[in-house]
Motif scaffolding. Structure first.
Motif, PDB file in Angstrom:
ATOM      1  N   LEU B 114       0.843  -1.189   0.000  1.00 54.18           N
ATOM      2  CA  LEU B 114       0.000   0.000   0.000  1.00 54.18           C
ATOM      3  C   LEU B 114       0.884   1.246   0.000  1.00 54.18           C
ATOM      4  O   LEU B 114       1.680   1.457   0.912  1.00 54.18           O
ATOM      5  CB  LEU B 114      -0.926  -0.006   1.219  1.00 54.18           C
ATOM      6  N   MET B 115       0.755   2.020  -1.062  1.00 55.59           N
ATOM      7  CA  MET B 115       1.590   3.226  -1.201  1.00 55.59           C
ATOM      8  C   MET B 115       0.897   4.399  -0.548  1.00 55.59           C
ATOM      9  O   MET B 115      -0.075   4.935  -1.080  1.00 55.59           O
ATOM     10  CB  MET B 115       1.871   3.480  -2.682  1.00 55.59           C
ATOM     11  N   ASN B 116       1.423   4.763   0.593  1.00 60.12           N
ATOM     12  CA  ASN B 116       0.800   5.818   1.388  1.00 60.12           C
ATOM     13  C   ASN B 116       1.474   7.156   1.093  1.00 60.12           C
ATOM     14  O   ASN B 116       2.657   7.332   1.339  1.00 60.12           O
ATOM     15  CB  ASN B 116       0.941   5.439   2.874  1.00 60.12           C
ATOM     16  N   ASN B 117       0.704   8.089   0.543  1.00 55.01           N
ATOM     17  CA  ASN B 117       1.257   9.426   0.315  1.00 55.01           C
ATOM     18  C   ASN B 117       0.405  10.507   0.979  1.00 55.01           C
ATOM     19  O   ASN B 117       0.572  11.695   0.723  1.00 55.01           O
ATOM     20  CB  ASN B 117       1.443   9.719  -1.190  1.00 55.01           C
ATOM     21  N   GLY B 118      -0.543  10.076   1.793  1.00 53.37           N
ATOM     22  CA  GLY B 118      -1.333  11.043   2.544  1.00 53.37           C
ATOM     23  C   GLY B 118      -2.226  11.910   1.669  1.00 53.37           C
ATOM     24  O   GLY B 118      -2.723  12.942   2.105  1.00 53.37           O
ATOM     25  N   THR B 119      -2.451  11.474   0.440  1.00 49.60           N
ATOM     26  CA  THR B 119      -3.300  12.280  -0.452  1.00 49.60           C
ATOM     27  C   THR B 119      -3.873  11.408  -1.564  1.00 49.60           C
ATOM     28  O   THR B 119      -3.456  10.262  -1.735  1.00 49.60           O
ATOM     29  CB  THR B 119      -2.498  13.448  -1.060  1.00 49.60           C
ATOM     30  N   TYR B 120      -4.826  11.967  -2.260  1.00 50.66           N
ATOM     31  CA  TYR B 120      -5.323  11.324  -3.475  1.00 50.66           C
ATOM     32  C   TYR B 120      -4.577  11.955  -4.636  1.00 50.66           C
ATOM     33  O   TYR B 120      -4.937  13.048  -5.089  1.00 50.66           O
ATOM     34  CB  TYR B 120      -6.822  11.591  -3.653  1.00 50.66           C
TER      35      TYR B 120
END
Ligand SMILES: Cc1ncc(C[n+]2csc(CCOP(=O)(O)OP(=O)(O)O)c2C)c(N)n1
Ligand code: SF4
Ligand SMILES: [Mg+2]
Lengths: 590, 285
Positions: B114-120
């Motif tokens: 899961l690539m978490n970037n804190g945004t869409y």
């Protein structure tokens, strides 16, 4: 009714959920089946765990019937409410066996010619046998006396149904049965007894549509099922869970319908034949996935056993009001097939065909059931297992793939179907996507490619119409009046037609089994008639509207609809048609 | 050789964290000697959900949030595949979060990155469930914490696209876990979106690599939970192999009980006619 053997008998057993009403019906079913009767059974349970009105109704008839009769001939009622609810459906000269434990029956709602046998089963069961539950066997004893069944036969049937119970329980139930027979012989006049026919017994199955769907799926090589419980579709999941181990199949209960449908997609992509089953609310949740299967070209079978909507509606009641959603629901243009079986044999056959078709067309195939088709059981001839054939579709194995110079997952072909390889096959690496893409599976929004791909997918249907199941037609082929209905209407239409024919009306009937796309057979049936009554269970006339949109002439279509949660009875349908005919004549006379 | 599709070059913005994830995955595939036809890479929707286009494998682009059920179905059907599910934080923590919970519980042999970037990223920068609390007035969500709280979870790790060596090692460990039939392997990757939420500088100082802590025991669920929570309170987060426990995946249980992979079954009806007849007889009256 007394003198001659009964050819057609409708029996209802009703009480509170948990009363065990169903056992009485099961024992009686065994008895009637041994006497060579065909059976049709329906259960109606308030959507509660225990308590609430529960009834089971069974029709035993020497002719095969696909619905309940117009009236109830015999009612076993464990409470006043059960009598009040059934009162208007009681036949003339019918009999009510009433559990008077809580007092005498108030018969205000009943016609005077309905006979009542009052016995405090519950009280006697507790007094003599120490358990309320024995009232069921007791009431069966009464029933068996009224039907002139001798002790040996009655006991045999009871023992057969209870064969898995411990010995002492069987003994106690036998005692209850005999008590019941004894009370009845004291209370019920000998000359008023009925007699059953003794017809030749043939090999029969007693199976529901949902069970037949599950069985057909396994035969057609279905080995992956995921579902989320919902009335009235749950039996598909339960049946498959019961039988999965023996066929090394997987039947998984998912966390919701989105998971169920997408698990089935995941399995389907590996080449394993996959299915999910649900009812209206769950089918609504699956719309995005169905569109995706259409776009990504993944073979998926989705069963929608319809219940009365909208929203949660009436979960235990039948309706045919998801036709629009099944045919037109979900975003975008994509090919799909919607098949509608009418009884358990049909469910079996169409389940096999749907599973094959999904492979052949690489698209979603929807099996449209309704609560009555899915949950009611009836006797049918055993399935012809040898006739089941698997259609593999255009699957490529490793050696075929090796001999190809290139492999494009979405290759544009004459009939729109692209040969495909499944993960694990060397050389078949590819991209599967719901996005528009080129032949390689690479995302593309090139206008030319877009047109090609949309057309390719549509061609899968248009050029493979010969694969779609034909309907069932019967009656007078030259008649100018036609009756048309799907699913649960089939049995009712059949019986109504026989009665109308007997009354001098010339009629032909069609039960389309492919409802989407609308095939020529259906339109030809309409074109060759002066009038076609489209009989369906919904308020909007969704099926009639679908046929009109497909080119049926408006002047020709008469729409007969119902949406109160209760199936048409044959008599009711006859009067509707006669009324409509009379109205037409009135109009043309003016 | 049959010519088939060739992986595209990524379409991500220059500097996007997802490049690091893709590179680590390619390296992990090489290290694990993954044959491309035996790998299935399933992706959700989002910038993260385009990674399958950039690897040589059987690629699948799932619906938004539905990559885990699809991966579960695929793995149950063909347990020989290395099934890799990938997606963004919106995909996995928002629209698909229900499936994440049940994947921990069901424990299929799927590696989930899961690539978490804190945004869409793909929809241009709306808040995701892991977006900074200061910007959203809602507390940020933590997937590692979630995973640790579910009794069936067996592999929970967090990597960073800024630490490629560790990331590759975590991917390899995750694949070994699933190949051994131990079940679901969850790997969150801190993978900044340079265009809409450039967290490289902010995150750099907040990561605490538990792999480097001598006293940290990744087999101790309670210890892991305490460590992860204590760090969160300090506005930092744990990276590395945070928790590992040997379970058994459903597909492994099937194989162990003598059942063949679904995809290998001979399904011709005449093969099992006696079984079918027996079931039919059960409906006889
Ligand atoms: C059902 C549905 N709702 C909304 C969208 C629009 N959508 C596409 S990607 C996305 C969010 C992606 O964010 P994330 O998963 O974090 O991936 P990122 O782009 O950040 O890598 C949304 C809301 C969609 N495709 N499908
Ligand atoms: S928008 Fe953000 S997440 Fe998407 S490619 Fe660009 S940097 Fe990466
Ligand atoms: Mg994101």
């Amino acid at each position: 009714m007394t003198a001659n053997a009964l050819t057609d008998l409708n029996v209802m057993v009703a009480g509170q959920g948990g009363d065990g009403s169903l056992t009485v019906i099961s024992v009686l079913a065994e008895l009637l089946a041994r006497r060579g009767y065909h059976l049709y059974m329906s259960r109606n349970v308030a959507s509660r765990i225990k308590g609430g009105h529960a009834e089971a109704t069974m029709r035993g008839s020497l002719l095969q019937r696909g619905c309940l009769g117009d009236h109830i001939d015999l009612l076993v009622a464990f409470e006043q409410e059960a009598v009040d609810m059934a009162a208007t459906r009681m036949a003339a000269e019918s009999i009510i066996i009433f559990d008077a434990s809580d007092g005498a029956l108030c018969r205000d709602a009943l016609a005077p010619n309905v006979r009542v046998v009052e016995i405090p089963f519950g009280r006697f069961a507790v007094r003599d046998l120490r358990r309320d539950l024995f009232k069921n066997s007791l009431s069966f004893g009464v029933l068996s006396h009224i039907l002139s069944i001798d002790e040996g036969e009655a006991t045999n049937c009871l023992h057969h149904i209870f064969r898995r119970l411990p010995q002492d329980a069987i003994a106690a139930n036998t005692k209850a049965l005999n008590r019941g027979r004894q009370y009845a012989s004291e209370l019920y006049a000998q000359q008023d007894r009925w007699t059953l026919a003794d017809a030749e017994r043939s090999e029969q199955l007693l199976i529901s549509g949902n069970e037949a769907i599950a069985f057909g799926f396994l035969l057609a090589g279905g080995r992956f099922f995921a579902g989320y419980p919902i009335t009235p579709a749950t039996e598909v999941l339960e049946s498959l869970q019961k039988h999965s181990v023996r066929f090394e199949a997987v039947a998984i209960q998912a966390e919701d319908e989105l998971a169920a449908a997408n698990m089935a997609l995941g399995a389907a992509m590996t080449g394993v034949r996959s299915m999910t089953a649900t009812s209206g609310p769950g089918f609504a949740l699956m719309q995005e996935t169905i569109s995706h299967a259409g776009s990504a070209e993944i073979p998926l079978v989705v069963v929608n056993c319809q219940r009365a909507g909208p929203s949660t509606g009436m979960p235990t009641k039948p309706e045919q009001s998801d036709i629009d959603m099944m045919v037109f629901g979900a975003n975008g243009d994509f090919p799909r097939v919607v098949l509608a079986p009418g009884e358990p044999r049909d469910c079996f056959e169409l389940s096999v065909q749907a599973t094959n078709l999904a492979q052949q067309l690489q698209c979603p195939v929807i099996l449209a059931l309704d609560q009555a088709v899915g949950q009611n059981s009836s006797t049918i001839e055993p399935f012809d297992l040898d006739a089941v054939q698997l259609q593999p579709g255009k699957r490529l194995d490793a050696s075929e793939l090796r001999n190809m110079s290139e492999y494009r997952r979405y290759q544009v072909t004459a009939d729109g179907v692209s040969p495909w390889a499944v993960p694990g096959t060397p050389g078949g690496e590819s991209l599967v996507t719901g996005n528009e893409r080129n032949e390689w599976g690479q995302v593309s929004s090139n206008p030319q490619n877009r047109r090609t791909m949309v057309d390719k997918r549509q061609r899968k249907l248009d050029s493979n119409l010969q694969l779609l199941p034909r309907g069932k037609s019967w009656g007078d082929a030259d008649a100018s009046i036609g009756l048309l209905g799907i699913g649960m209407q089939q049995g009712v239409i059949e019986e109504a037609q026989q009665r109308l024919t007997a009354a001098g009306l010339r009629i032909k009937c069609l039960q389309p089994r492919t409802i989407w796309p609308v095939i020529d057979e259906t339109l030809d049936f309409i074109r060759s008639s002066k009038r076609v009554y489209v009989i369906e269970h919904n308020q909007a006339g969704q099926l009639a509207r679908l046929l009109l949109a497909a080119g049926a002439s408006k002047a020709c279509i008469g729409s007969i609809r119902k949406y109160d949660g209760e199936p048409f009875s044959p008599g009711e349908l006859c009067s509707e048609i006669q009324q409509a005919e009379a109205d037409r004549q009135g109009e043309s006379g003016q | 050789m049959t010519k088939t599709y060739q992986p595209n070059e990524p379409i991500w913005c220059a500097g996007c964290g997802h490049y690091g994830v893709r590179n680590a995955l390619l390296a992990a595939f090489r290290q694990m000697q993954v044959e491309s036809h035996q790998a299935m890479v399933l992706a959700g929707i989002g910038c993260a959900g385009t990674l399958q286009n950039n690897v040589s494998a059987y690629g699948y682009h799932a619906l938004h949030g539905r990559v885990l059920p699809a991966a579960t179905g695929a793995k149950l059907a063909n347990p020989r595949l290395d099934v890799i599910a990938v997606g963004g934080d919106g995909d996995g923590y928002a629209i698909g979060c229900g499936h994440l919970i049940h994947s921990f519980k069901r424990n299929p042999g799927v590696v989930y990155i899961l690539m978490n970037n804190g945004t869409y990223g793909l929809t241009k920068g709306q808040h995701s469930p892991t977006a900074d609390a200061e910007e959203t007035d809602e507390q940020a969500f933590d997937g590692v914490q979630l995973g640790l709280s579910i009794p069936g979870s067996g592999f929970i790790a967090r990597g960073s696209s800024a630490s490629p060596v560790q990331l590759q090692a975590l991917m390899v460990a995750a694949m070994e876990h699933t190949r051994a039939g131990k079940g679901f392997a969850f790997l969150e990757v801190l993978s900044p979106c340079v265009t809409y939420n450039d967290t490289y500088p902010a995150w750099a100082g907040r990561m605490v690599n538990v792999d480097a802590l001598a006293e940290y025991d990744c087999g101790d669920r309670i210890g892991a939970f305490t460590a992860v929570n204590s760090l969160l309170v300090e506005n930092r987060f744990a990276t590395g192999l945070i928790f590992k426990q040997d379970g058994k995946s459903p597909e492994r249980r099937r194989l162990d009980s003598g059942q063949a992979p679904l995809c290998d079954l001979d399904i011709s009806p005449d093969r099992q006619l006696s079984g079918f007849r027996e079931i039919m007889a059960g409906y006889g009256v």
